[in-house]
Design an enzyme around this catalytic site. Structure first.
Site, PDB file in Angstrom:
ATOM      1  N   GLU A 180       0.511  -2.013  -4.810  1.00 24.32           N
ATOM      2  CA  GLU A 180      -0.450  -3.086  -5.085  1.00 24.32           C
ATOM      3  C   GLU A 180      -1.458  -2.768  -6.192  1.00 24.32           C
ATOM      4  OE1 GLU A 180      -2.300  -4.381  -1.450  1.00 24.32           O
ATOM      5  OE2 GLU A 180      -0.411  -5.154  -0.652  1.00 24.32           O
TER       6      GLU A 180
ATOM      7  N   GLU B 268       5.738  -4.848   2.696  1.00 26.65           N
ATOM      8  CA  GLU B 268       4.661  -4.998   3.694  1.00 26.65           C
ATOM      9  C   GLU B 268       4.629  -6.448   4.143  1.00 26.65           C
ATOM     10  OE1 GLU B 268       0.650  -3.720   2.754  1.00 26.65           O
ATOM     11  OE2 GLU B 268       1.400  -1.916   1.761  1.00 26.65           O
TER      12      GLU B 268
HETATM   13  C1  FCB Z   1      -2.346  -4.096   1.968  1.00 25.42           C
HETATM   14  C2  FCB Z   1      -2.382  -2.594   1.779  1.00 25.42           C
HETATM   15  C3  FCB Z   1      -2.176  -1.811   3.048  1.00 25.42           C
HETATM   16  C4  FCB Z   1      -2.887  -2.452   4.222  1.00 25.42           C
HETATM   17  C5  FCB Z   1      -2.558  -3.923   4.319  1.00 25.42           C
HETATM   18  C6  FCB Z   1      -3.196  -4.620   5.495  1.00 25.42           C
HETATM   19  O1  FCB Z   1      -3.038  -4.714   0.941  1.00 25.42           O
HETATM   20  O2  FCB Z   1      -1.383  -2.192   0.859  1.00 25.42           O
HETATM   21  O3  FCB Z   1      -2.600  -0.506   2.813  1.00 25.42           O
HETATM   22  O4  FCB Z   1      -4.228  -2.205   4.138  1.00 25.42           O
HETATM   23  O5  FCB Z   1      -2.944  -4.564   3.142  1.00 25.42           O
END
Ligand code: FCB
Length: 451
Positions: free
Chosen positions: A167, A354
């Site tokens: 990210e 994620e």
């Molecule tokens: C993302 C991050 C991860 C975690 C999630 C909830 O932005 O990459 O580390 O904090 O959010």
């Protein structure tokens, strides 16, 4: 309507974590300080002054945690490597004890039948590099490539695919523009060099990994952007936001150029930091996979005051997570099909790196955690992935955030995202109802598509 069991044969099931959020042991075995150690120690920087000093104590408990993963039947595990464990001062001496930890972890995973998917940078920059400018300094990209060489030489024989960065958008905005995350700078648009230097770091590290025959991915936080109305002003604001959040990080990787940022008064050289040859390096011969981190869509309206060319508008009428994030599973289908429409054949295979939600989970007197909300969240989003696949998007895997409840950055330990509950006093792990649900889903999918 296709659903999650229709996901293709060979689809990879996983879970994700990140070093600073779970490892603890911040001053053990030669680890150097990271920007997060320093930032979290600042009064008022994080909720309750909480830090990742101990976190989930995964550094010592990784064996138990890999056993939990094996219990789930995971195909893959996405974790991150702490740069300050490997090269404590950012460059210079390599710390053998730090590398040895990841060596043990990789072997433990392989013995459990789980493919390791490491991320090389998930926000814990060595503090020594921050003191030389951090990601505002071009040199950090070259130091990242050196660090990548060190790690790839040690683990590359057993690790087929690598994620360079996590990210870069969130790291730039929270870390350098708004100061909500480490390193806590508040530069607003002057933070843009942090975007370019992270992407340059990706390009340089990708070359290192490719030379060694490894696959290269990057994990971007992406969001489908919806205009609050069809008024030309709202539509233009939504396009401006989309350029900053999504295109700034995918256009150079997939198309070899930066998007139009003229709504921000920024030229395509991002304030002069883009040099000849950089964009070729960033795009390279192409990614082997795009990691997509998805949490929610974004609704954007025209700004009501001077400053940025957009304003965030609420998304009403949907459930909300403990973090107050709106739950919109179809946003993931919209995002994936939108990527395909935008990039066509330039879009590499996608892995969801994620996706998950925070819930105010509690252990009931009978010792269980009934996180029905999370199960519904995951089921809805996985169905959305299956629908995107049916609409022609090549999605190869899904890594839920997160395996364990962990240190949620500026929110400290207040946001629980895990399939496994962690009692941060005793470090006791308790699999939640969602853990059993995910295990059953993985088993059922594997059985349907005999591998
Ligand atoms: C993302 C991050 C991860 C975690 C999630 C909830 O932005 O990459 O580390 O904090 O959010």
């Amino acid at each position: 309507m296709p659903n999650r069991l229709d996901l293709p044969a060979g689809f990879r099931w996983g879970a994700s974590t990140a070093s600073y959020q779970i490892e603890g042991a911040v001053d053990e075995d030669g680890r150097g300080p990271s920007v997060w150690d320093v930032f979290a120690a600042r009064p008022g920087a994080t909720k309750g002054g909480q830090t990742g000093r101990i976190a989930c104590d995964h550094y010592h408990r990784y064996g138990e945690d890999v056993a939990l993963m094996r219990g789930l039947g995971l195909d893959g595990y996405r974790f991150s490597i702490a740069w300050p464990r490997v090269r404590p001062a950012g460059d210079g001496a390599v710390n053998p004890a730090g590398l040895a930890f990841y060596d043990r972890l990789v072997d433990e995973l392989l013995a459990a039948g789980i493919t390791p998917l490491p991320t090389l940078f998930h926000w814990d920059l060595p503090q020594a590099l921050e003191e030389r400018g951090g990601w505002l300094d071009r040199d950090t990209a070259y130091r990242f490539a050196e660090y990548t060489e060190t790690v790839a030489d040690r683990l590359g024989d057993r690790v087929p695919a690598w994620i360079t960065l996590n990210e870069p958008f969130v790291h730039m905005v929270y870390g350098y523009a708004l100061g909500i995350h480490a390193p806590g700078r508040t530069l607003m648009l002057d933070a843009l060099p942090a975007a370019h230097h992270q992407l340059l770091a990706h390009g340089l590290a990708a070359a290192v990994l490719r030379e060694r025959g490894r696959e290269v991915l990057i994990a971007n936080n992406l969001t489908p952007v919806r205009a609050a109305s069809q008024s030309p002003a709202d539509v233009a604001a939504a396009a401006a936001y989309d350029a900053l959040h999504n295109r700034l990080f995918t256009d150079p990787l997939l198309l070899g150029h930066y998007p139009d940022l003229s709504a921000y008064g920024v030229a395509e050289d991002l304030g002069g930091c883009v040099r000849d040859g950089d964009l070729e390096l960033i795009a390279g011969p192409g990614l082997d996979g795009l990691g997509v981190n998805y949490y929610n869509p974004t609704r954007i309206a025209a700004p009501t005051e001077p400053g940025l060319p957009f304003a965030e508008a609420p998304i009403d009428g949907v459930p909300r997570t403990a973090f107050d994030w709106p739950v919109v599973p179809d946003g993931l289908r919209e995002l994936l099909t939108g990527l395909k429409a935008r990039y066509g054949d330039a879009l590499p295979p996608v892995t969801i790196t994620e996706n998950g939600c925070s819930v105010a989970d509690e252990i009931t007197p009978d010792g269980t955690v009934d996180d029905r909300f999370r199960i519904d969240y995951l089921a809805g989003h996985l169905d959305a992935v299956a629908q995107a696949v049916a609409e022609g998007v090549d999605v190869r895997g899904y890594f839920t955030w997160s395996l364990l409840d962990n240190y949620e950055w500026a929110e400290g330990f207040s946001q629980r995202f895990g399939l496994v509950h962690v009692d941060f006093e005793t470090q006791r792990r308790t699999p939640k109802a969602s853990y059993a649900w995910y295990r059953e889903l993985i088993t059922a999918h594997h059985a349907l598509h005999v591998r």
